[in-house]
Design a protein around this motif. Structure first.
Motif, PDB file in Angstrom:
ATOM      1  N   CYS A   9     -51.843   7.818 -14.667  1.00 30.11           N
ATOM      2  CA  CYS A   9     -49.931   8.447 -15.071  1.00 30.11           C
ATOM      3  C   CYS A   9     -49.827   7.170 -16.138  1.00 30.11           C
ATOM      4  O   CYS A   9     -49.300   6.028 -15.852  1.00 30.11           O
ATOM      5  CB  CYS A   9     -49.036   8.257 -13.727  1.00 30.11           C
ATOM      6  SG  CYS A   9     -47.745   8.793 -13.596  1.00 30.11           S
ATOM      7  N   SER A  10     -48.516   8.642 -17.321  1.00 32.36           N
ATOM      8  CA  SER A  10     -48.525   7.234 -18.532  1.00 32.36           C
ATOM      9  C   SER A  10     -49.556   5.938 -18.977  1.00 32.36           C
ATOM     10  O   SER A  10     -50.436   6.529 -19.306  1.00 32.36           O
ATOM     11  CB  SER A  10     -47.041   7.101 -18.301  1.00 32.36           C
ATOM     12  OG  SER A  10     -46.973   5.948 -18.958  1.00 32.36           O
ATOM     13  N   ASN A  12     -50.595   3.848 -16.568  1.00 28.33           N
ATOM     14  CA  ASN A  12     -50.775   3.291 -15.728  1.00 28.33           C
ATOM     15  C   ASN A  12     -51.603   3.454 -15.090  1.00 28.33           C
ATOM     16  O   ASN A  12     -52.315   5.058 -15.269  1.00 28.33           O
ATOM     17  CB  ASN A  12     -50.034   3.657 -14.731  1.00 28.33           C
ATOM     18  CG  ASN A  12     -49.092   2.328 -14.578  1.00 28.33           C
ATOM     19  OD1 ASN A  12     -48.787   1.133 -15.988  1.00 28.33           O
ATOM     20  ND2 ASN A  12     -47.938   2.152 -13.603  1.00 28.33           N
ATOM     21  N   GLU A 228     -50.086   5.532  -4.613  1.00 31.32           N
ATOM     22  CA  GLU A 228     -49.134   5.943  -6.124  1.00 31.32           C
ATOM     23  C   GLU A 228     -47.999   5.283  -6.844  1.00 31.32           C
ATOM     24  O   GLU A 228     -47.831   5.939  -7.253  1.00 31.32           O
ATOM     25  CB  GLU A 228     -48.232   7.191  -5.450  1.00 31.32           C
ATOM     26  CG  GLU A 228     -47.533   8.426  -5.881  1.00 31.32           C
ATOM     27  CD  GLU A 228     -46.925   9.261  -5.405  1.00 31.32           C
ATOM     28  OE1 GLU A 228     -46.701  10.923  -6.070  1.00 31.32           O
ATOM     29  OE2 GLU A 228     -46.905   9.620  -4.761  1.00 31.32           O
ATOM     30  N   LYS A 229     -47.558   4.306  -5.889  1.00 27.94           N
ATOM     31  CA  LYS A 229     -46.658   3.613  -6.317  1.00 27.94           C
ATOM     32  C   LYS A 229     -47.214   2.450  -7.554  1.00 27.94           C
ATOM     33  O   LYS A 229     -46.743   2.162  -8.096  1.00 27.94           O
ATOM     34  CB  LYS A 229     -46.571   2.409  -5.157  1.00 27.94           C
ATOM     35  CG  LYS A 229     -45.096   1.369  -5.313  1.00 27.94           C
ATOM     36  CD  LYS A 229     -44.823   0.883  -3.962  1.00 27.94           C
ATOM     37  CE  LYS A 229     -43.329  -0.173  -4.535  1.00 27.94           C
ATOM     38  NZ  LYS A 229     -42.986  -0.575  -3.470  1.00 27.94           N
ATOM     39  N   LEU A 231     -49.573   3.674 -10.084  1.00 27.83           N
ATOM     40  CA  LEU A 231     -49.486   4.477 -11.229  1.00 27.83           C
ATOM     41  C   LEU A 231     -47.798   4.436 -11.232  1.00 27.83           C
ATOM     42  O   LEU A 231     -47.264   4.789 -12.824  1.00 27.83           O
ATOM     43  CB  LEU A 231     -49.905   5.460 -10.168  1.00 27.83           C
ATOM     44  CG  LEU A 231     -51.050   6.589  -9.699  1.00 27.83           C
ATOM     45  CD1 LEU A 231     -51.923   7.560  -9.388  1.00 27.83           C
ATOM     46  CD2 LEU A 231     -52.244   5.738 -11.398  1.00 27.83           C
ATOM     47  N   THR A 232     -47.446   4.644 -10.357  1.00 32.16           N
ATOM     48  CA  THR A 232     -45.665   4.687 -11.155  1.00 32.16           C
ATOM     49  C   THR A 232     -44.904   3.666 -11.484  1.00 32.16           C
ATOM     50  O   THR A 232     -42.953   3.701 -11.570  1.00 32.16           O
ATOM     51  CB  THR A 232     -44.584   5.698 -10.357  1.00 32.16           C
ATOM     52  OG1 THR A 232     -44.482   5.467  -8.182  1.00 32.16           O
ATOM     53  CG2 THR A 232     -45.390   7.394 -10.150  1.00 32.16           C
ATOM     54  N   GLU A 233     -45.283   2.364 -11.067  1.00 34.20           N
ATOM     55  CA  GLU A 233     -44.553   1.277 -11.168  1.00 34.20           C
ATOM     56  C   GLU A 233     -44.353   0.783 -12.276  1.00 34.20           C
ATOM     57  O   GLU A 233     -45.275   1.387 -12.977  1.00 34.20           O
ATOM     58  CB  GLU A 233     -44.929   0.127 -10.954  1.00 34.20           C
ATOM     59  CG  GLU A 233     -45.137   0.122  -9.292  1.00 34.20           C
ATOM     60  CD  GLU A 233     -46.025  -1.478  -8.372  1.00 34.20           C
ATOM     61  OE1 GLU A 233     -46.665  -1.488  -9.211  1.00 34.20           O
ATOM     62  OE2 GLU A 233     -45.503  -2.046  -7.254  1.00 34.20           O
ATOM     63  N   SER A 234     -43.377   0.578 -13.055  1.00 32.46           N
ATOM     64  CA  SER A 234     -43.211  -0.183 -14.767  1.00 32.46           C
ATOM     65  C   SER A 234     -43.801  -0.531 -15.224  1.00 32.46           C
ATOM     66  O   SER A 234     -44.150   0.180 -16.606  1.00 32.46           O
ATOM     67  CB  SER A 234     -41.782  -0.095 -14.755  1.00 32.46           C
ATOM     68  OG  SER A 234     -41.449  -1.424 -14.018  1.00 32.46           O
ATOM     69  N   SER A 236     -48.100  -2.430 -16.789  1.00 40.05           N
ATOM     70  CA  SER A 236     -48.578  -1.190 -17.079  1.00 40.05           C
ATOM     71  C   SER A 236     -50.252  -1.651 -16.308  1.00 40.05           C
ATOM     72  O   SER A 236     -51.187  -1.397 -17.017  1.00 40.05           O
ATOM     73  CB  SER A 236     -49.088  -1.493 -18.809  1.00 40.05           C
ATOM     74  OG  SER A 236     -49.213  -2.559 -18.880  1.00 40.05           O
ATOM     75  N   ARG A 261     -50.787  16.612  -6.154  1.00 38.89           N
ATOM     76  CA  ARG A 261     -49.522  15.436  -6.192  1.00 38.89           C
ATOM     77  C   ARG A 261     -49.563  15.959  -8.593  1.00 38.89           C
ATOM     78  O   ARG A 261     -48.109  14.945  -8.627  1.00 38.89           O
ATOM     79  CB  ARG A 261     -49.403  13.554  -6.460  1.00 38.89           C
ATOM     80  CG  ARG A 261     -48.882  14.133  -4.357  1.00 38.89           C
ATOM     81  CD  ARG A 261     -48.545  12.863  -3.560  1.00 38.89           C
ATOM     82  NE  ARG A 261     -49.159  12.925  -3.005  1.00 38.89           N
ATOM     83  CZ  ARG A 261     -48.107  11.907  -2.009  1.00 38.89           C
ATOM     84  NH1 ARG A 261     -46.977  11.743  -2.918  1.00 38.89           N
ATOM     85  NH2 ARG A 261     -47.992  12.427  -0.597  1.00 38.89           N
ATOM     86  N   TYR A 263     -51.508  14.242 -10.640  1.00 40.92           N
ATOM     87  CA  TYR A 263     -52.146  13.064 -11.871  1.00 40.92           C
ATOM     88  C   TYR A 263     -53.766  13.441 -11.428  1.00 40.92           C
ATOM     89  O   TYR A 263     -53.932  14.348 -11.159  1.00 40.92           O
ATOM     90  CB  TYR A 263     -52.848  12.067 -10.456  1.00 40.92           C
ATOM     91  CG  TYR A 263     -51.022  11.312 -10.460  1.00 40.92           C
ATOM     92  CD1 TYR A 263     -49.872  10.695 -11.105  1.00 40.92           C
ATOM     93  CD2 TYR A 263     -50.134  10.898  -8.781  1.00 40.92           C
ATOM     94  CE1 TYR A 263     -48.635  10.024 -10.560  1.00 40.92           C
ATOM     95  CE2 TYR A 263     -49.560  11.262  -8.217  1.00 40.92           C
ATOM     96  CZ  TYR A 263     -48.619  10.377  -9.372  1.00 40.92           C
ATOM     97  OH  TYR A 263     -47.640   9.629  -8.643  1.00 40.92           O
TER      98      TYR A 263
END
Length: 277
Positions: A9-10, A12, A228-229, A231-234, A236, A261, A263
């Motif tokens: 995800c991005s 991460n 998931e957290k 993956l989505t934390e700011s 990297s 979801r 990903y």
């Protein structure tokens, strides 16, 4: 051949590694893919934090499993399961008087571990234990997806039907002999997700749906938001998540739940002849 997936995800990434909680010395060294995931990860997550694993957990489980309601194990079991347990205890030198003091879930857990250790599998060198040591040596933070009290509550919170199912399932596995454990261990070594699903998860889901829901689906559902957290934390930072292989497999597994979801999820398997899903 590892049961290893990478979820992206991005910037991460989370690596999902399916564990066999008890292993043999010959299972090491691990695949280069696994070593690479560990090297890439800034932190690790296990079912339980390393701080909560050890003799203290075993003691807490035993205390929770001791009967305090005036009943005995015999009161909890149907005739067929009691007969199977008596036969197993007789073959393995387990005094029934000692077992009778505990709840069915603890007796089932005891038998399961006993059977695996008989095959030379050792919890001290299981994949979880191995990477807990590796994380400590490398100074990488390690946390748990659940707490020891959650795990104990999960087991001790089973109702009478679920506890009977758990013990019955364990006894049925033991009746199949050492070949069953060896078969599952061999499947884990070769990264055979299909065979593990069919022999472990699918069978339990079909024959013991309430047990399957409690020990697999409910926990997976609790874990996914925590993974998931990461993956989505700011930041990297990447994370290596190590849980029992069962939790990653099938439509109820963490792999498919994260894929659903949105990903990007890919199996990492350099040794595979063709990509595996």
């Amino acid at each position: 051949v590892p049961l290893l997936w990478k979820v992206s995800c991005s910037d991460n990434a989370v690596y999902l590694l399916g564990s066999f909680h008890m292993l043999k010395p010959a299972d090491y060294p691990l695949a280069h893919d696994v070593d690479g995931a560990f090297a890439d990860a800034e932190s690790l997550m296990f079912e339980l934090s390393p701080d909560e694993v050890g003799p203290a957990l075993s003691t807490q489980m035993m205390q929770a499993a001791l009967r305090s309601d005036g009943k005995t194990l015999r009161d909890d079991l149907d005739e067929a399961t009691w007969t199977k347990l008596e036969a197993y205890a007789g073959r393995n030198g387990m005094p029934m008087a000692n077992l009778a003091a505990f709840k069915p879930w603890f007796v089932g857990l005891t038998i399961s571990v006993t059977e695996m250790m008989r095959q030379g599998l050792d919890p001290k060198i299981g994949l979880d234990a191995h990477f807990m040591e590796q994380a400590k040596a490398a100074g990488k933070p390690a946390s748990g997806l659940e707490h020891a009290v959650d795990q104990i509550t999960l087991l001790d919170g089973m109702d009478a039907v679920e506890q009977r199912q758990f013990l019955k399932e364990v006894l049925e596995q033991a009746e199949k002999g050492p070949g069953q454990t060896e078969k599952l261990h061999a499947a884990w070594r070769r990264g055979d997700a299909t065979m593990l699903w069919e022999e472990m998860a699918a069978e339990m889901k079909r024959d013991y749906p309430r047990l399957y829901q409690r020990i697999n689906v409910d926990r997976n559902d609790n874990w996914v938001p925590k993974i998931e957290k990461r993956l989505t934390e700011s930041s990297s930072d990447d994370t290596l998540v190590i849980v029992g292989a069962l939790h990653l497999l099938g439509s109820d597994g963490v792999v498919e739940k994260l894929r659903a979801r949105g990903y990007r999820v890919e199996r990492i398997c350099s040794a595979c002849e063709a990509p595996r899903k």
